[in-house]
Write an enzyme that holds these catalytic residues in place. Structure first.
Site, PDB file in Angstrom:
ATOM      1  N   LEU A   1       0.814  -1.221   0.000  1.00 43.61           N
ATOM      2  CA  LEU A   1       0.000   0.000   0.000  1.00 43.61           C
ATOM      3  C   LEU A   1       0.847   1.272   0.000  1.00 43.61           C
ATOM      4  O   LEU A   1       0.305   2.372  -0.108  1.00 43.61           O
ATOM      5  CB  LEU A   1      -0.963  -0.007   1.185  1.00 43.61           C
ATOM      6  CG  LEU A   1      -2.034  -1.102   1.148  1.00 43.61           C
ATOM      7  CD1 LEU A   1      -2.926  -1.030   2.384  1.00 43.61           C
ATOM      8  CD2 LEU A   1      -2.869  -1.022  -0.117  1.00 43.61           C
TER       9      LEU A   1
ATOM     10  N   HIS B 224       5.021 -15.556  -2.937  1.00 36.67           N
ATOM     11  CA  HIS B 224       5.111 -15.612  -4.409  1.00 36.67           C
ATOM     12  C   HIS B 224       5.987 -16.742  -4.973  1.00 36.67           C
ATOM     13  O   HIS B 224       7.020 -16.501  -5.594  1.00 36.67           O
ATOM     14  CB  HIS B 224       5.537 -14.264  -4.980  1.00 36.67           C
ATOM     15  CG  HIS B 224       6.627 -13.555  -4.231  1.00 36.67           C
ATOM     16  ND1 HIS B 224       7.817 -14.136  -3.858  1.00 36.67           N
ATOM     17  CD2 HIS B 224       6.692 -12.264  -3.789  1.00 36.67           C
ATOM     18  CE1 HIS B 224       8.573 -13.259  -3.233  1.00 36.67           C
ATOM     19  NE2 HIS B 224       7.904 -12.112  -3.175  1.00 36.67           N
TER      20      HIS B 224
ATOM     21  N   ASP C 292       0.371  -9.772  -4.540  1.00 39.91           N
ATOM     22  CA  ASP C 292       1.636  -9.028  -4.564  1.00 39.91           C
ATOM     23  C   ASP C 292       1.430  -7.708  -5.313  1.00 39.91           C
ATOM     24  O   ASP C 292       2.270  -7.273  -6.104  1.00 39.91           O
ATOM     25  CB  ASP C 292       2.764  -9.845  -5.204  1.00 39.91           C
ATOM     26  CG  ASP C 292       4.148  -9.241  -4.936  1.00 39.91           C
ATOM     27  OD1 ASP C 292       4.234  -8.253  -4.179  1.00 39.91           O
ATOM     28  OD2 ASP C 292       5.131  -9.740  -5.511  1.00 39.91           O
TER      29      ASP C 292
ATOM     30  N   HIS D 173       3.733   1.367  -8.586  1.00 43.47           N
ATOM     31  CA  HIS D 173       4.929   2.199  -8.719  1.00 43.47           C
ATOM     32  C   HIS D 173       4.579   3.490  -9.438  1.00 43.47           C
ATOM     33  O   HIS D 173       3.742   3.504 -10.353  1.00 43.47           O
ATOM     34  CB  HIS D 173       6.022   1.478  -9.502  1.00 43.47           C
ATOM     35  CG  HIS D 173       6.674   0.369  -8.736  1.00 43.47           C
ATOM     36  ND1 HIS D 173       7.355   0.572  -7.553  1.00 43.47           N
ATOM     37  CD2 HIS D 173       6.761  -0.973  -8.986  1.00 43.47           C
ATOM     38  CE1 HIS D 173       7.825  -0.581  -7.115  1.00 43.47           C
ATOM     39  NE2 HIS D 173       7.477  -1.533  -7.956  1.00 43.47           N
TER      40      HIS D 173
END
Length: 425
Positions: free
Chosen positions: A59, A230, A303, A307
């Site tokens: 977040l 992951h 995940d 950005h």
């Protein structure tokens, strides 16, 4: 509180029925329900699932509010059908103290769109040198139970053992980013035929597999809970399969992008496909899908890694790894698994809620159960337009792709956060 009557909806793929939501819980379930005071939601053709739970969300707040905030990420989550997300610790400052995790927790409560459960850092500053305040974070208002240096591996085996021993006292979990850093120095993508052809330094599968093998042995020795973030390789699946057969307390997640996209995407040099761990091969994808179906992999986790533009729209070598995932995860699951509603509910709601200890989440709609649920139209298709996403970032690998399923509504404790496919607030 407003009452809601959802009519003719299929609960986890079963025959159509009605759901009456009142005072934050499912009051009644059955055909032909009436409630004159309730707002009616037509569920014809829709499937009701327990609200989705994400074990792995970034977040960015505090520190990188230009990429995402707790509020914008929560809105993206609600639009994706989620009612709870676990927020990773790689913020700035790092969530390695009670004060920072409580800040994230309070921001989630203020947003009121999903339950935001902070994940605490394992080590101070994610530096891998000394343990963070695990006990203080566990005792804080945020009640942290999962700890991870995600983005960085806890590479020191002695430190990893100490972390596993520490959290055992309160049945906590260490969630490992499995990457032996000495094997991935300078790596740009998966090590294989494509990296050789492109002349890019490869990220070998064994760098992931070696850490998982080490950590399941440590978890087995200590008797503590380990979660592997992951998972991306066929070899990792086999290590996990053997560990589970021995009774090791290990769980694992796979991301939507590792179930769908291969390393061949890197041939475009589009940095949107740069992710850590990297996109792997078709053979790895097949192994991951099989492991998800048979339970060796327990959870689909997004995940979600937003950005800012300058961190993605640049040369491949300088781009930061990561992809958006919250608003598309259920569609990818539907595309990969088909309408296997019970399996989707298990991997995206029930099991992640159980791992995270989130009571009231991950429970199928039934009388007396908190009304945390999502309604999906499986017959609908949508073409992904990055400009229409709720996230502050636009780094989705699914831009212009047409995906199955549309989230029609999401309810958090009986209050809609999404109605008719649109955020309520």
């Amino acid at each position: 509180m407003t009452a809601y009557l959802i009519t003719s909806v299929s609960v986890v793929g079963a025959a159509p029925t009605d759901l009456l939501i009142r005072d934050g819980v499912i009051a009644e379930v059955g055909p032909g329900l009436t409630a004159p005071d309730a707002t009616v939601v037509d569920g014809t053709g829709l499937v009701a699932l327990p609200g989705l739970v994400d074990l792995h969300t970034h977040l960015r707040e505090p520190g990188r509010e230009d990429a995402e905030t707790v509020e914008s990420g929560s809105r993206a989550a609600a639009l994706g059908g989620y009612t709870a997300v676990c927020a990773m610790a790689n913020t700035s400052p790092v969530a390695d103290t009670a004060g920072v995790v409580e800040q994230v927790w309070r921001l989630g409560r203020e947003a009121g769109l999903v339950d935001v459960q902070p994940i605490g850092a394992v080590t101070v500053g994610l530096a891998g040198e000394r343990l963070a305040e695990l006990g203080a974070m566990a005792d804080s208002a945020a009640r942290v139970r999962i700890f991870s240096d995600d983005g960085h591996c806890v590479a020191d085996p002695k430190l990893m053992r100490r972390a596993l021993e520490y959290v055992k006292a309160f049945d906590g979990i260490i969630a490992q980013h499995a990457e032996e850093p000495r094997l991935t120095e300078g790596a740009q993508m998966h090590e294989g035929e494509v990296s050789t052809r492109l002349g890019l330094i490869g990220w070998p599968a064994v760098a992931e597999e070696a850490i998982i093998a080490r950590d399941v042995l440590l978890a087995e020795h200590v008797g503590s809970r380990l979660h592997v973030c992951h998972v991306s390789t066929a070899g990792s699946v086999e290590v996990l399969r053997q560990a589970k057969a021995r009774g090791v307390r290990v769980t694992a997640e796979v991301t939507p992008h590792h179930l769908l996209l291969t390393d061949e995407r890197a041939e475009s040099y589009d940095p949107v496909y740069k992710v850590n761990p990297p996109l792997r091969t078709a053979a790895d994808i097949a192994a991951l899908r099989a492991a998800l179906a048979d339970g060796v992999i327990d959870v689909i986790a997004t995940d979600h890694a937003p950005h800012a533009v300058e961190d993605k729209e640049c040369e491949w070598a300088y781009a930061r790894p990561g992809m958006l995932g919250l608003e598309t995860a259920l569609s990818i699951a539907l595309d990969v698994l088909g309408p296997e509603w019970d399996l989707i509910a298990e991997r995206m709601s029930r099991t992640p809620a159980r791992i995270a200890g989130l009571s009231g989440h991950g429970v199928d709609p039934a009388p007396g159960v908190p009304a945390n649920l999502t309604l999906i139209d499986p017959a609908a298709h949508r073409t992904i337009d990055p400009a229409e996403l709720a996230s502050r970032s636009r780094n989705t690998p699914y831009a212009r792709m047409t995906l199955p399923g549309r989230i029609v509504a999401t309810f958090l404790r009986g209050e809609p956060t999404v109605l008719d496919g649109k955020a309520v607030k």
